[in-house]
Scaffold this motif. Structure first.
Motif, short mmCIF file in Angstrom:
data_model
loop_
_atom_site.label_atom_id
_atom_site.label_comp_id
_atom_site.label_asym_id
_atom_site.label_seq_id
_atom_site.Cartn_x
_atom_site.Cartn_y
_atom_site.Cartn_z
N ILE A 23 0.87 -1.17 0.00
CA ILE A 23 0.00 0.00 0.00
C ILE A 23 0.91 1.23 0.00
CG2 ILE A 23 -1.92 -1.17 1.15
CD1 ILE A 23 -1.06 0.23 3.75
N PRO A 24 0.41 2.37 -0.47
CA PRO A 24 1.26 3.57 -0.50
C PRO A 24 1.90 3.84 0.86
CG PRO A 24 -0.74 3.95 -1.73
CD PRO A 24 -0.91 2.62 -1.04
N GLY A 25 3.19 4.12 0.82
CA GLY A 25 3.97 4.37 2.02
C GLY A 25 4.79 3.17 2.47
N ASP A 26 4.49 1.98 1.95
CA ASP A 26 5.25 0.79 2.32
C ASP A 26 6.67 0.85 1.78
OD1 ASP A 26 3.15 -0.33 3.69
OD2 ASP A 26 2.71 -1.88 2.20
N VAL A 27 7.57 0.18 2.50
CA VAL A 27 8.99 0.14 2.13
C VAL A 27 9.46 -1.32 2.15
CG1 VAL A 27 11.32 0.83 2.83
CG2 VAL A 27 9.41 2.42 3.11
N VAL A 28 10.22 -1.69 1.12
CA VAL A 28 10.88 -3.00 1.08
C VAL A 28 12.38 -2.72 1.08
CG1 VAL A 28 11.28 -5.07 -0.30
CG2 VAL A 28 8.99 -4.08 -0.17
N GLN A 29 13.09 -3.44 1.93
CA GLN A 29 14.53 -3.22 2.07
C GLN A 29 15.26 -4.55 2.05
OE1 GLN A 29 15.70 -0.26 5.02
NE2 GLN A 29 17.07 -1.77 5.91
N THR A 30 16.40 -4.59 1.39
CA THR A 30 17.25 -5.78 1.40
C THR A 30 18.71 -5.35 1.49
OG1 THR A 30 17.69 -7.90 0.32
CG2 THR A 30 17.44 -6.00 -1.12
N VAL A 31 19.49 -6.16 2.18
CA VAL A 31 20.92 -5.91 2.34
C VAL A 31 21.67 -7.02 1.64
CG1 VAL A 31 22.81 -5.70 4.00
CG2 VAL A 31 20.55 -4.75 4.55
N ARG A 58 4.26 3.21 -12.24
CA ARG A 58 5.63 2.76 -11.92
C ARG A 58 6.51 3.85 -11.34
NH1 ARG A 58 5.72 -1.12 -17.07
NH2 ARG A 58 4.74 -2.87 -16.01
N ASP A 59 6.21 5.09 -11.65
CA ASP A 59 7.02 6.19 -11.11
C ASP A 59 6.81 6.39 -9.61
OD1 ASP A 59 4.43 7.11 -11.53
OD2 ASP A 59 5.07 9.10 -12.18
N ASP A 109 1.58 9.42 -3.30
CA ASP A 109 1.61 10.71 -4.00
C ASP A 109 0.27 11.43 -3.94
OD1 ASP A 109 0.04 9.32 -5.80
OD2 ASP A 109 1.55 9.27 -7.38
N ASP A 110 -0.62 11.00 -3.05
CA ASP A 110 -1.92 11.63 -2.83
C ASP A 110 -2.82 11.62 -4.06
OD1 ASP A 110 -1.44 12.19 -0.12
OD2 ASP A 110 -0.34 14.01 -0.65
N SER A 111 -2.50 10.75 -5.04
CA SER A 111 -3.39 10.58 -6.19
C SER A 111 -4.17 9.29 -5.99
CB SER A 111 -2.58 10.52 -7.50
OG SER A 111 -1.84 9.32 -7.55
N ASN A 112 -5.05 8.98 -6.91
CA ASN A 112 -5.80 7.74 -6.85
C ASN A 112 -4.87 6.59 -7.30
OD1 ASN A 112 -7.47 5.55 -7.15
ND2 ASN A 112 -9.13 6.70 -8.10
N GLN A 113 -4.45 5.78 -6.36
CA GLN A 113 -3.53 4.69 -6.63
C GLN A 113 -4.21 3.32 -6.61
OE1 GLN A 113 -0.71 6.51 -3.70
NE2 GLN A 113 0.83 5.96 -5.22
N VAL A 114 -5.53 3.32 -6.76
CA VAL A 114 -6.32 2.09 -6.72
C VAL A 114 -5.87 1.10 -7.80
CG1 VAL A 114 -8.65 1.13 -7.01
CG2 VAL A 114 -8.29 3.19 -5.63
#
Length: 132
Positions: A23-31, A58-59, A109-114
């Motif tokens: 969902i918007p705001g999520d972060v995936v991290q890998t080392v 995608r942006d 980005d506060d747009s409709n990301q549905v």
């Protein structure tokens, strides 16, 4: 500058990133690590392979690659295909290991990301010859 063959460099298994449903705001991290077992420095690029990206917007997938000193060495938008360069002109000193952290953020980005509900991404990072 003397440089060894990039084929001798070992990139750890952590060089694969996969998202679940985001969902918007999520972060995936890998080392992951890049190890040069040779007696001379290696100059290389990191590139993407095995990429999947089902996001419509995608942006909104922003990525950063940070080194072990937390310096951003590359940034941009998560790729939509293979062979895109993640980071260019990196060097790994002789008989040493560099540690990198890849951070991918699904930007709100506060747009409709549905349209991106249920979308996901994945990719593997590999090395190729580069210049320093």
């Amino acid at each position: 500058v003397e440089s060894s063959n990039v084929e001798d460099v070992v990139i750890s298994d952590g060089a694969h990133v996969t998202s679940g449903t985001m969902i918007p705001g999520d972060v995936v991290q890998t080392v992951f690590t890049v190890t040069n077992p040779n007696d001379v420095m290696v100059c290389m690029n990191l590139k993407w392979t095995d990429v999947t990206n089902t996001f419509v917007h995608r942006d909104a997938l922003i990525m950063e690659l940070r080194d072990q000193d937390n310096v951003v060495v590359a940034s941009g938008i998560f790729p939509s295909g293979d062979e895109e360069i993640l980071a260019a002109s990196l060097h790994v000193l002789a008989k040493s290991t560099n540690t990198y952290t890849l951070i991918v953020t699904y930007q709100n980005d506060d747009s409709n990301q549905v349209a991106d509900v249920g979308a996901n991404f994945a990719g593997t990072i590999e090395g190729e010859s580069g210049s320093c």
